[in-house]
Every structure is written in C-alpha cells, then in structure tokens.
Enzyme design. Structure first.
Site, PDB file in Angstrom:
ATOM      1  N   ARG A  35       3.094 -22.359  -3.441  1.00 55.21           N
ATOM      2  CA  ARG A  35       3.050 -22.379  -1.909  1.00 55.21           C
ATOM      3  C   ARG A  35       3.695 -23.777  -1.218  1.00 55.21           C
ATOM      4  O   ARG A  35       3.920 -23.848  -0.360  1.00 55.21           O
ATOM      5  CB  ARG A  35       1.470 -22.213  -1.732  1.00 55.21           C
ATOM      6  CG  ARG A  35       1.140 -20.747  -1.806  1.00 55.21           C
ATOM      7  CD  ARG A  35      -0.001 -20.336  -1.273  1.00 55.21           C
ATOM      8  NE  ARG A  35      -0.084 -19.027  -0.733  1.00 55.21           N
ATOM      9  CZ  ARG A  35      -1.015 -18.439  -1.035  1.00 55.21           C
ATOM     10  NH1 ARG A  35      -2.320 -18.819  -1.425  1.00 55.21           N
ATOM     11  NH2 ARG A  35      -0.949 -16.900  -0.655  1.00 55.21           N
ATOM     12  N   LYS A 196      -6.223   1.124  -3.853  1.00 58.03           N
ATOM     13  CA  LYS A 196      -6.796   2.066  -2.825  1.00 58.03           C
ATOM     14  C   LYS A 196      -5.746   2.664  -1.939  1.00 58.03           C
ATOM     15  O   LYS A 196      -5.149   1.961  -1.196  1.00 58.03           O
ATOM     16  CB  LYS A 196      -7.945   1.369  -1.996  1.00 58.03           C
ATOM     17  CG  LYS A 196      -8.957   1.134  -3.014  1.00 58.03           C
ATOM     18  CD  LYS A 196     -10.320   0.876  -2.156  1.00 58.03           C
ATOM     19  CE  LYS A 196     -11.359   0.073  -2.587  1.00 58.03           C
ATOM     20  NZ  LYS A 196     -11.925  -0.831  -1.602  1.00 58.03           N
ATOM     21  N   GLY A 349       0.267  -9.329  -2.338  1.00 57.91           N
ATOM     22  CA  GLY A 349      -0.135 -10.418  -3.086  1.00 57.91           C
ATOM     23  C   GLY A 349       0.142 -10.263  -4.627  1.00 57.91           C
ATOM     24  O   GLY A 349       0.643 -10.766  -5.492  1.00 57.91           O
ATOM     25  N   GLY A 372      -1.878 -10.715   2.506  1.00 54.71           N
ATOM     26  CA  GLY A 372      -2.331  -9.884   3.686  1.00 54.71           C
ATOM     27  C   GLY A 372      -1.584  -9.853   4.785  1.00 54.71           C
ATOM     28  O   GLY A 372      -1.506  -8.674   5.595  1.00 54.71           O
ATOM     29  N   TRP A 402      41.283 -12.927  19.288  1.00 59.63           N
ATOM     30  CA  TRP A 402      42.601 -12.624  18.429  1.00 59.63           C
ATOM     31  C   TRP A 402      43.896 -13.061  18.801  1.00 59.63           C
ATOM     32  O   TRP A 402      44.919 -12.805  18.539  1.00 59.63           O
ATOM     33  CB  TRP A 402      42.800 -10.965  18.248  1.00 59.63           C
ATOM     34  CG  TRP A 402      41.744 -10.499  17.323  1.00 59.63           C
ATOM     35  CD1 TRP A 402      40.762 -11.082  16.462  1.00 59.63           C
ATOM     36  CD2 TRP A 402      41.670  -8.950  16.912  1.00 59.63           C
ATOM     37  NE1 TRP A 402      40.131 -10.422  15.827  1.00 59.63           N
ATOM     38  CE2 TRP A 402      40.379  -8.980  15.913  1.00 59.63           C
ATOM     39  CE3 TRP A 402      42.158  -7.731  17.514  1.00 59.63           C
ATOM     40  CZ2 TRP A 402      40.156  -7.952  15.289  1.00 59.63           C
ATOM     41  CZ3 TRP A 402      41.667  -6.816  16.763  1.00 59.63           C
ATOM     42  CH2 TRP A 402      40.779  -6.422  15.621  1.00 59.63           C
ATOM     43  N   ILE A 563      42.173 -29.429  18.358  1.00 61.02           N
ATOM     44  CA  ILE A 563      42.682 -28.073  17.968  1.00 61.02           C
ATOM     45  C   ILE A 563      43.982 -28.227  17.748  1.00 61.02           C
ATOM     46  O   ILE A 563      44.707 -28.768  18.362  1.00 61.02           O
ATOM     47  CB  ILE A 563      42.572 -26.950  19.207  1.00 61.02           C
ATOM     48  CG1 ILE A 563      40.843 -26.866  19.227  1.00 61.02           C
ATOM     49  CG2 ILE A 563      42.992 -25.545  18.533  1.00 61.02           C
ATOM     50  CD1 ILE A 563      40.584 -25.738  20.545  1.00 61.02           C
TER      51      ILE A 563
HETATM   52  P1  ADP Z   1      -1.074  -5.818  -3.411  1.00 63.38           P
HETATM   53  O1  ADP Z   1      -1.797  -7.028  -3.706  1.00 63.38           O
HETATM   54  O2  ADP Z   1       0.296  -5.842  -4.037  1.00 63.38           O
HETATM   55  O3  ADP Z   1      -0.948  -5.280  -2.119  1.00 63.38           O
HETATM   56  P2  ADP Z   1      -3.338  -4.065  -4.260  1.00 63.38           P
HETATM   57  O4  ADP Z   1      -4.164  -5.238  -3.993  1.00 63.38           O
HETATM   58  O5  ADP Z   1      -3.270  -3.040  -3.240  1.00 63.38           O
HETATM   59  O6  ADP Z   1      -1.764  -4.423  -4.185  1.00 63.38           O
HETATM   60  O7  ADP Z   1      -3.660  -3.521  -5.643  1.00 63.38           O
HETATM   61  C1  ADP Z   1      -3.364  -4.151  -6.920  1.00 63.38           C
HETATM   62  C2  ADP Z   1      -4.494  -3.875  -7.954  1.00 63.38           C
HETATM   63  O8  ADP Z   1      -4.348  -2.304  -8.028  1.00 63.38           O
HETATM   64  C3  ADP Z   1      -3.960  -4.455  -9.298  1.00 63.38           C
HETATM   65  O9  ADP Z   1      -5.397  -5.484  -9.589  1.00 63.38           O
HETATM   66  C4  ADP Z   1      -4.045  -3.392 -10.113  1.00 63.38           C
HETATM   67  O10 ADP Z   1      -4.787  -3.667 -11.419  1.00 63.38           O
HETATM   68  C5  ADP Z   1      -5.022  -2.280  -9.414  1.00 63.38           C
HETATM   69  N1  ADP Z   1      -4.557  -0.839  -9.904  1.00 63.38           N
HETATM   70  C6  ADP Z   1      -3.067  -0.416  -9.921  1.00 63.38           C
HETATM   71  N2  ADP Z   1      -3.064   0.669 -10.540  1.00 63.38           N
HETATM   72  C7  ADP Z   1      -4.415   1.010 -10.980  1.00 63.38           C
HETATM   73  C8  ADP Z   1      -5.231   2.269 -11.469  1.00 63.38           C
HETATM   74  N3  ADP Z   1      -4.382   3.220 -11.942  1.00 63.38           N
HETATM   75  N4  ADP Z   1      -6.302   1.993 -11.881  1.00 63.38           N
HETATM   76  C9  ADP Z   1      -7.346   1.116 -11.359  1.00 63.38           C
HETATM   77  N5  ADP Z   1      -6.529  -0.066 -10.935  1.00 63.38           N
HETATM   78  C10 ADP Z   1      -5.150  -0.091 -10.537  1.00 63.38           C
HETATM   79 MG    MG Z   2      -3.965  -7.381  -3.702  1.00 59.70          MG
END
Ligand code: ADP
Ligand code: MG
Length: 640
Positions: A35, A196, A349, A372, A402, A563
């Site tokens: 950073r 998620k 991240g 984020g 041109w 020029i």
């Molecule tokens: P980013 O930071 O790139 O936006 P996220 O924070 O959404 O990504 O997700 C990253 C996390 O998701 C990682 O810590 C990874 O271990 C977890 N992850 C990825 N695939 C799976 C899985 N199949 N089951 C559980 N966790 C998972």
């Molecule tokens: Mg993340």
C-alpha cells in the site's frame, strides 16, 4: 472524468494528500508495504514538482482514541527509506506538533500526520474537523482508493474546502475498474466467486447487464447448484438465497448472457487441509461432505471462456485457496487470466491476495488495491472519495491534421487500420482531412467516436466565392469540427484575425466546433513579444463572441518558430504559452469560461514527446501534423 494532480500547479504549494497506508503490522513491523509503494508515484511527482506535501492516512481501527499500537510512525520510517529523503512525522493529527511540522516544510519536502482515526470526528465526517484537516493544504489530493467507499472527513469531507483532485493511484483505479463498466471490449466475461452470494448480489446484478458471460464459482456456487436441484452435502449454502439464485439464472438466460457453473468439485469431510479429498460431480455431493474448490474439468472450461474474452473482471476466489489442497481452481483461473490477451481486471481483497500468492499480479492489466472499494465501484455505486473530487472541465482532444496529404483510397486504408488499434477511451480523437476525403472518412468512422473535421471553411453561407467550401456544406456531410486560421493559411492564403473571427461566428451558427490556431513566428519570438502577439491574436479572433460559444471552442497553439526549423519548444515553454492564452481568455471572459476552453499544442507532437507535453496542466490535447499520417504513430499519441 476527475481532475488529477497533473491538472494543478503545485510548486511551493501545500498539498494535503490522503493516502491508504493501512498496512498490516506485526509487533510494530510492517509485514507488507504494497500500500505504501502504491502511493509513491503520487508522492514522488508532487515532491519533484516542488510541492510541500502533507500526508494523511488511517491505520487499523483505533475507534476515535489515541492508541499507540496504531501509530503511523513505522510508515513514516518506511517512507523515508523508499523516498530516500526525510519525512517529518507529526505526533498528532491537527495539534501543535502537526502545525509546527507543517510550518517547517520546504518545497519538495513531505510530512506525515498521525493516524487520522485517533479522532472520532474522522469517521463521523465532522465538518469542523474536515475544515481543520483542509487547513494543512492549498490543494486536496485523494490517492486512498482503498478508503474511497467511506465518506469520512479525510476521504471526502476535507475536499469541500479546497480544490480537490485525484492522485495517480486513484486515477488508475477509476480508469481500469471503469473499463470493466464503460466502453468494454467484447466478449466480456465476469468471474464471481468467494464465500457468499449475499455479499455479491448487487455486483452480479450490475454486471449481468453488461457482460456476455458470467462464471460463478467459489462458496457461492453451491447455492446456485442447490437452486438447480443438486445435492450439495455440507457445502456452503445460503438457504435464503436459493430463490434469488434461481432468478439470477433466469435473468441471465433472458438477457442472452452465458452463465457458467462448476460441473465438478473437490470435496472433503472437514473444513481442513488435512482430511482426504476427491473430485466428484458437483450435482451429487454426498452427505457430510463439502466442496472446497472447483474441480479440474470446471477449471478447464472456465479457463477456455476466459482466454476467449477481450475483457475479464474477477471478484472472489474459486475455492479455499488459503489451503494448499484447495488452491488449484483459483490458480487455474489466475493462470488463464494471465494468458488472456484482453483486459484483465481484479477487484476484491482475497482475489488480489490469491493472484499475489501465485506470483501472477504483474501479468494482469490491473489488480485493485481496494477490496470493499472495488466491490462497490463494480456494483456501479458512486464512491464518496471519488465523487468529492473536482470534475475535469477539459477532456483531452487529440486531432490529426492531414494537410494536403492522402488520396481517398489512402484515407480509407488509414481509417480501417486505425479502427483496429484504437479503442474508444476517455480522450477525444479527431481527424481533419482534405475536403474531398471528408465523406469517405465520415462514413468509415460512423459509431467509433472519432470526430471528423475540415481544415478550413468560408465565412459566408454561399455566393460567388470560387474554390471555397461553406459551413452548411460541411454540416450537410455531418462534419462538426473545423480547423480555422491554421498558420499555413495565415502564411500562404491571406488569412487574418478578421477572417478568422468571421469564420468562428459562422462555425458556431452551424454547430461546428472550431479549432482556432494561434502562434508566433521566430522573429516575433525573438523580439520578446510572443505573449503580447499571441494574446492579441486571441483577443481579435474572439472579438464579440459570446462566452457560451467561446467555452466550446478549441484553441491550438502553434509555435511557428519551432516547426521545421530544428528549434524545439520545451514542454515547459509550451505549457507557459498555453497558460498565458488561458489568462487572456479569462480577461476576455471570466475564469470559468477560460477553464472550459481546451488548448491544444500544435508543435510537432510525436509518439516520443506526446506524454511529456500532454501531461502539462495547461495543455489539453494536440493538433498533430506529420505524426497523424500513420495509424500506429497517431494511436500512440492518442493513448499518451
Ligand atoms: P474477495 O475478497 O475477493 O471479494 P470474498 O471475500 O468474497 O472474496 O471471499 C473470499 C473467501 O471465500 C476466501 O477466504 C475463501 O476461502 C472463501 N471460499 C471460497 N470458496 C469457498 C468454498 N467452497 N467454501 C468455503 N469458503 C470458500
Ligand atoms: Mg474478502
């Protein structure tokens, strides 16, 4: 488009710079200085320009209290090493020590304020506190993209009290992440992963409208598999998202977007790197087992899609890449992106961490420094730290002239070649071509954003003016810009400020943007009256032209003395004259109007000198002669 530090003159000025120095610390030692190094180009540039630089950042979450463990002191030390010069460190943020250090600053020196989050007013975006921060600068610079999604005092509030511009890192983040949202090159593929669905709903919904294909992997994929009727064992599931996943799949189908889900997955019994694992069909995960990565078949299918794309944006890993047994899927994606010839952009991240872990970061077009912030940006949200900056009044305009070169066939060949290597970006591009080539060039450039202009026009609508072309004739062809008063016309064809002035008025009447040329000869330069002479040209050319029309005019400054004489105008000389021209325009009109008028530089701009000249604050583009005749030269200038 936002103003950047290139658009301000910072010599001997105090410049308040918000950086993102939120580095990981272990026992007071910085474990990763990415950073800090990411902020160096901005800091170095300001120091080189002779600014007095006041740096500000947060570190960790001290929750509004002075907490020594979150002191920025180690960052100041690191900065001294990286910059190779002293950096004063203030032991407070807006207190006595900060003020004393501020007063000690000399041109080309920097200081760092203590952690801005030691004050609770920072996160509250308190106006009084913002104002106190702003007192440290004559300009506000935001280079902290990683904090740009926060409306805090130092990331947004302080900008209200000063002219506010973006640093280089901020500029690049907005440019590259923006290229995943606007004017994308196709095919465009988005890769979504991570833990998620609920974290990424807005992202998926925003990108689904823009992409040709969407890849879904990582933990979130299992909710989609469930929605498709698969059995997923103990894999990550968001029960309340199943319905939405189904809807998203339908939306994609309705929009003609290809949606790729994993077909195989690596499963194990525990969330651990130590239990045995195997690859199975993702639709049939046994009870008590969980999928922690995509399988090899999926990795290959995703990689093929990625490699066939011209734009790829990636947010969220494909599996639990932090564990060695479950990193292969994420690695396959990273490798495919590294091989892809198109634009590859990484936000998020953990995704960025994965790419760094695999040593592939420098193979990507852009790896965002903001987790984020990049997520919110890609969701299509306006970031407070960006929104607070001043808009650029003047989009760079690079026009080729041109002159009397190129047949119609050659003109067409140029445009066809140029279209292959040019992609529309933020800069405006134009071609001023001979009259007889206008129709063909106009037709071939349709829909490309390239402006087509003439090199001259008459000041009457019609009449007995043998050999002339009028504004309505140009308009009939759809031509909307025209060079007026070029030095060659002034020299060989009796063009005067009086005829230029008449032509300008006619151009406005027909909605044609004039590119008005002014400049001084060698003799005039050597007489020491260059500013006066060029100033008088401007006054005469713009005589009785209203401010709203003037604002839309382009001025091209041609140092005629440089020029074809072997003499060269330095970038600083060019900038100085363009600044003088703007001053005269401000006298003729007002500051605001003058701020809007674009001033091109028309003195032998070539690929080799384009960046230096075009990055000068008063120079807003170029009128390019010889170097506009070859597509590969011209494109380099356009993309300076
Ligand atoms: P980013 O930071 O790139 O936006 P996220 O924070 O959404 O990504 O997700 C990253 C996390 O998701 C990682 O810590 C990874 O271990 C977890 N992850 C990825 N695939 C799976 C899985 N199949 N089951 C559980 N966790 C998972
Ligand atoms: Mg993340």
């Amino acid at each position: 488009m936002k103003k950047t530090i290139r658009d301000i003159n910072v010599k001997s000025k105090y410049v308040f710079v918000r950086c993102d120095f939120n580095v990981p610390l272990k026992d007071g030692v910085i474990t990763d200085d990415k950073r800090i190094t990411a902020a160096l180009p901005t800091i170095r540039y300001l120091l080189d320009q002779g600014a007095r630089v006041v740096l500000c950042s947060h570190l960790g979450r001290p929750k509004g209290k002075v907490s020594p463990e979150f002191s920025l002191k180690p960052v100041a030390e690191k900065l001294r090493g990286l910059l190779g010069q002293d950096v004063l460190f203030a032991s407070d943020v807006i207190g006595e020590d900060a003020k004393a250090k501020h007063d000690m600053l000399k041109d080309g020196q920097a200081m760092l304020l203590e952690n801005v989050r030691f004050h609770k007013e920072e996160e509250a975006n308190d106006p009084e506190f913002s104002k106190k921060l702003a007192e440290f600068g004559e300009y506000y610079v935001n280079d902290a993209f990683g904090a740009a999604h926060r409306a805090h005092a130092s990331t947004a509030g302080a900008a209200a009290y000063l002219p506010a511009v973006a640093g280089f890192l901020m500029e690049k983040e907005v440019k590259y992440l923006g290229s995943a949202i606007n004017n994308v090159e196709r095919p465009y593929t988005a890769i979504m992963g991570g833990a998620k669905v609920s974290d990424k709903i807005l992202l998926i919904e925003n990108l689904i409208k823009k992409v040709d294909a969407i890849i879904i992997g990582g933990g979130m994929a299992y909710t989609f598999i469930k929605a498709k009727g698969g059995t997923i064992g103990n894999s990550l599931l968001e029960e309340n998202m199943i319905e939405l996943a189904g809807e998203l799949m339908k939306k994609a189908e309705a929009a003609g977007v290809k949606l790729l889900l994993p077909t195989d997955t690596v499963i194990t019994s525990e969330f651990s790197n130590d239990t045995p694992n195997k690859v199975v069909n993702i639709m049939e995960i046994p009870d008590n087992m969980m999928g922690l990565d995509i399988g090899p078949e999926t990795g290959k299918a995703f990689a093929d899609q990625i490699k066939a794309s011209r734009t790829v944006v990636w947010n969220g890993p494909m599996g639990v890449f932090e564990m060695s047994n479950y990193e292969a899927g994420t690695k396959a994606i990273a490798e495919a992106m590294a091989e892809c010839d198109g634009k590859t952009i990484i936000g998020g991240g953990d995704s960025a961490a994965a790419v760094n872990q695999f040593g592939l970061a420098d193979k990507m077009l852009w790896v965002s420094t903001g987790g984020g912030a990049s997520l919110e940006f890609l969701e299509g949200k306006e970031l407070p730290g960006v929104a607070c900056l001043d808009d650029k009044q003047r989009v760079p305009f690079i026009a080729g002239n041109w002159k009397m070169f190129k047949t119609v066939a050659e003109a067409e060949a140029f445009v066809n070649e140029f279209k292959k290597i040019y992609t529309k970006d933020e800069n405006e591009v134009g071609l001023a071509v001979p009259f007889l080539q206008l129709a063909a060039v106009k037709k071939l450039t349709e829909g490309t954003g390239i402006r087509v202009g003439a090199q001259n026009m008459h000041f009457e609508d019609s009449g007995a003016f043998t050999g002339e072309i009028s504004a309505p004739m140009l308009k009939e062809l759809g031509i909307d810009c025209c060079i007026i008063g070029h030095s060659e016309r002034r020299q060989y064809f009796g063009e005067t400020d009086e005829t230029v002035n008449k032509k300008l008025k006619k151009a406005y009447e027909y909605g044609i943007t004039p590119i008005v040329c002014v400049g001084e000869s060698l003799e005039q330069r050597e007489s020491g009256k260059a500013f006066e002479i060029v100033g008088n040209q401007i006054r005469a050319d713009f005589d009785s032209i209203p401010a709203d029309k003037a604002a839309g005019t382009v001025v091209a400054y041609e140092p005629i003395w440089a020029i074809g004489t072997g003499k060269t105008a330095t970038a600083a000389q060019a900038n100085e004259m363009c600044g003088e021209i703007r001053k005269v325009l401000a006298e003729c009109y007002d500051e605001q109007t003058a701020e809007k008028i674009r001033i091109q530089y028309g003195g032998s701009v070539k690929p080799a000198n384009a960046a230096e000249i075009l990055n000068q604050p008063e120079i807003d583009g170029a009128l390019v002669g010889g170097a506009s005749l070859k597509p590969e030269d011209f494109v380099k200038i356009v993309k300076f």
